[in-house]
Motif scaffolding. Structure first.
Motif, short mmCIF file in Angstrom:
data_model
loop_
_atom_site.label_atom_id
_atom_site.label_comp_id
_atom_site.label_asym_id
_atom_site.label_seq_id
_atom_site.Cartn_x
_atom_site.Cartn_y
_atom_site.Cartn_z
N MET A 89 30.00 28.18 34.12
CA MET A 89 29.45 29.36 34.74
C MET A 89 28.78 30.20 33.69
SD MET A 89 32.69 30.35 37.02
CE MET A 89 32.07 31.99 37.17
N LEU A 90 27.73 30.93 34.09
CA LEU A 90 27.14 31.83 33.14
C LEU A 90 26.56 33.04 33.83
CD1 LEU A 90 23.79 31.36 33.15
CD2 LEU A 90 24.56 29.27 32.07
N GLY A 100 35.35 31.11 42.12
CA GLY A 100 34.58 32.16 42.78
C GLY A 100 35.15 33.55 42.55
N ARG A 101 36.47 33.67 42.61
CA ARG A 101 37.09 34.98 42.39
C ARG A 101 36.90 35.44 40.95
NH1 ARG A 101 40.65 32.62 46.01
NH2 ARG A 101 41.97 31.79 44.36
N GLY A 161 35.83 32.60 47.74
CA GLY A 161 36.37 33.29 46.57
C GLY A 161 35.42 34.37 46.06
N LEU A 162 34.14 34.07 46.02
CA LEU A 162 33.15 35.07 45.63
C LEU A 162 33.18 36.27 46.56
CD1 LEU A 162 29.90 33.08 44.70
CD2 LEU A 162 31.00 34.82 43.28
N ARG A 163 33.13 35.99 47.87
CA ARG A 163 33.11 37.10 48.84
C ARG A 163 34.36 37.96 48.72
NH1 ARG A 163 35.82 38.10 52.82
NH2 ARG A 163 36.71 36.00 52.90
N GLU A 164 35.50 37.31 48.62
CA GLU A 164 36.77 38.04 48.53
C GLU A 164 36.82 38.89 47.26
OE1 GLU A 164 41.39 36.89 47.54
OE2 GLU A 164 40.21 35.51 48.77
N GLY A 165 36.41 38.30 46.15
CA GLY A 165 36.51 39.00 44.87
C GLY A 165 35.49 40.10 44.68
N MET A 166 34.34 40.00 45.35
CA MET A 166 33.29 40.99 45.16
C MET A 166 33.63 42.33 45.80
SD MET A 166 30.89 39.67 43.29
CE MET A 166 29.57 40.84 43.53
#
Length: 390
Positions: free
Chosen positions: A20-21, A228-229, A274-279
């Protein structure tokens, strides 16, 4: 304890886990590029169940329309994409079918080079379109930070990219960190690299752990949802990065495709979840682009899989996406409609989707973005109003 430069490399391994970057810019808007390395099968991702040729052409690989997640009267999602289906229903996901870059051969390496550089042919450009996009943005602080031992080509270029890589190894104790700091205090180059790594480690906080059972791609073994988180933990910070790239691998389904693709898509779905939850609240300022280097053949091969093809699927997901749409100038799957008699014919330039999404996300002039990101591209049908940004 003595630490020489080799010791430094051992200590740096504390930050070693890839894929990831990130890049930071002076904006509240976030743009994430998820690459599907290996050529993801678009026909069983966004299923054209109403095309009369679909079931016959796919044979045993065809997704049963009764189990697919309906999007409209023509297309449905693979059953593994429950989170993306919810986001589509909430107007936060759009799908683009029969898309392709300008590349028309079937080499993974060449196609990924075109996808990441934005060149009109393999190896024509040496830097990546995301690095050039970063150059168009107002920037503050660190320009970029990479979560990879080797920065993916899409982010390489004139602007420096620092690195951070999560690990399941135990955290280094304060004594070790202090000794490494002292060792390189008088070395300008290594001290700068070490300071950058420590800063990224501090930003990550306690997000690093949990490795195992990832989506493929070599050393990238972190669970997709955790990945994602963790990405969201960086992106959601007020002082965090605003550009991100996440690599996923394992999409080259030459054999036993049904089970393998279901696993891959479930991982992608968990990654987005995970992205949606963490954002959190920052999700409303986020656009996620998912794309692959090319699609796969319409017909199955002799081992229950598919071979390298052409037309594929791209996705835009996020709270800022003007979603709830399948965008497709559908060419059909009848034999006479196929590209070279075997592939889904592309009718939408992937470059147009990338340029439009990037320009809208960061409120940049569309023509300037298109010519900077894809300088070799010929005029293509424009794509507009992909996001809710004004």
């Amino acid at each position: 304890m003595n630490l020489d430069r080799r010791g430094f490399l051992g200590a740096a391994a504390l930050f070693a886990a890839p894929r990831m970057l990130f890049a930071q810019a002076a904006t509240e808007r976030r743009f994430v590029f998820v690459i599907q390395r290996g050529a993801a099968d678009g026909l069983n991702t966004v299923v054209p169940y109403a095309d009369p040729a679909y079931a016959a052409a796919r044979g045993g690989l065809a997704i049963d329309a009764a189990t697919a997640l309906k999007l409209d009267g023509t297309f449905a999602l693979h059953p593994s994409l429950a989170e993306l289906h919810k986001l589509y229903g909430a107007g936060q996901a759009s799908f683009f079918h029969a898309v392709a870059s300008s590349y028309r051969d079937r080499s993974h390496f060449d196609a990924q080079n075109v996808l990441e550089t934005g060149g009109g042919a393999p190896y024509r450009l040496k830097d990546g379109w995301m690095n050039r996009l970063l150059g168009l943005l107002p920037r503050a602080g660190k320009d970029a930070i990479a979560f990879s031992p080797a920065i993916p080509l899409a982010m390489r270029g004139a602007l420096d990219v620092a690195s951070y890589a999560p690990t399941s190894l135990p955290q280094a104790n304060d004594d070790l960190m202090l000794r490494v700091e002292q060792l390189y205090a008088k070395d300008p180059q290594l001290h700068a690299l070490w300071s950058s790594a420590v800063e990224a480690r501090g930003m990550a906080g306690g997000m690093g752990g949990g490795m195992g059972g990832g989506m493929g791609g070599g050393a990238n073994r972190q669970q997709p949802g955790a990945l994602g988180r963790m990405a969201a933990g960086f992106l959601a910070r007020p002082d965090g990065p605003r550009l991100a790239m996440i690599e996923t691998g394992g999409w080259d389904t030459h054999s036993a495709q049904n089970a393998r693709l279901a696993f891959q898509l479930r991982g992608l779905d968990n990654l987005i979840a995970g992205l949606r939850e963490g954002m959190g609240a920052a999700w409303s300022q986020t656009v996620v682009l998912v794309a692959t280097e090319f699609g796969r053949t319409v017909a199955a091969n002799g081992t229950g899989g598919t071979d390298h093809g052409t037309g594929a699927v791209a996705m835009l997901v996020g709270g800022a996406v003007q979603g709830g749409r399948v965008v497709a100038d559908w060419p059909g799957l009848a034999a006479a409609s196929l590209h070279e008699g075997r592939d889904l014919k592309p009718t939408l330039a992937l470059e147009s989707v990338v340029a439009a999404a990037s320009a809208e996300t960061f409120a940049l002039a569309p023509q300037r973005v298109a010519s900077t990101l894809f300088p070799d591209a010929t005029a293509a049908r424009p794509v507009a109003r992909l996001t809710n940004f004004v």
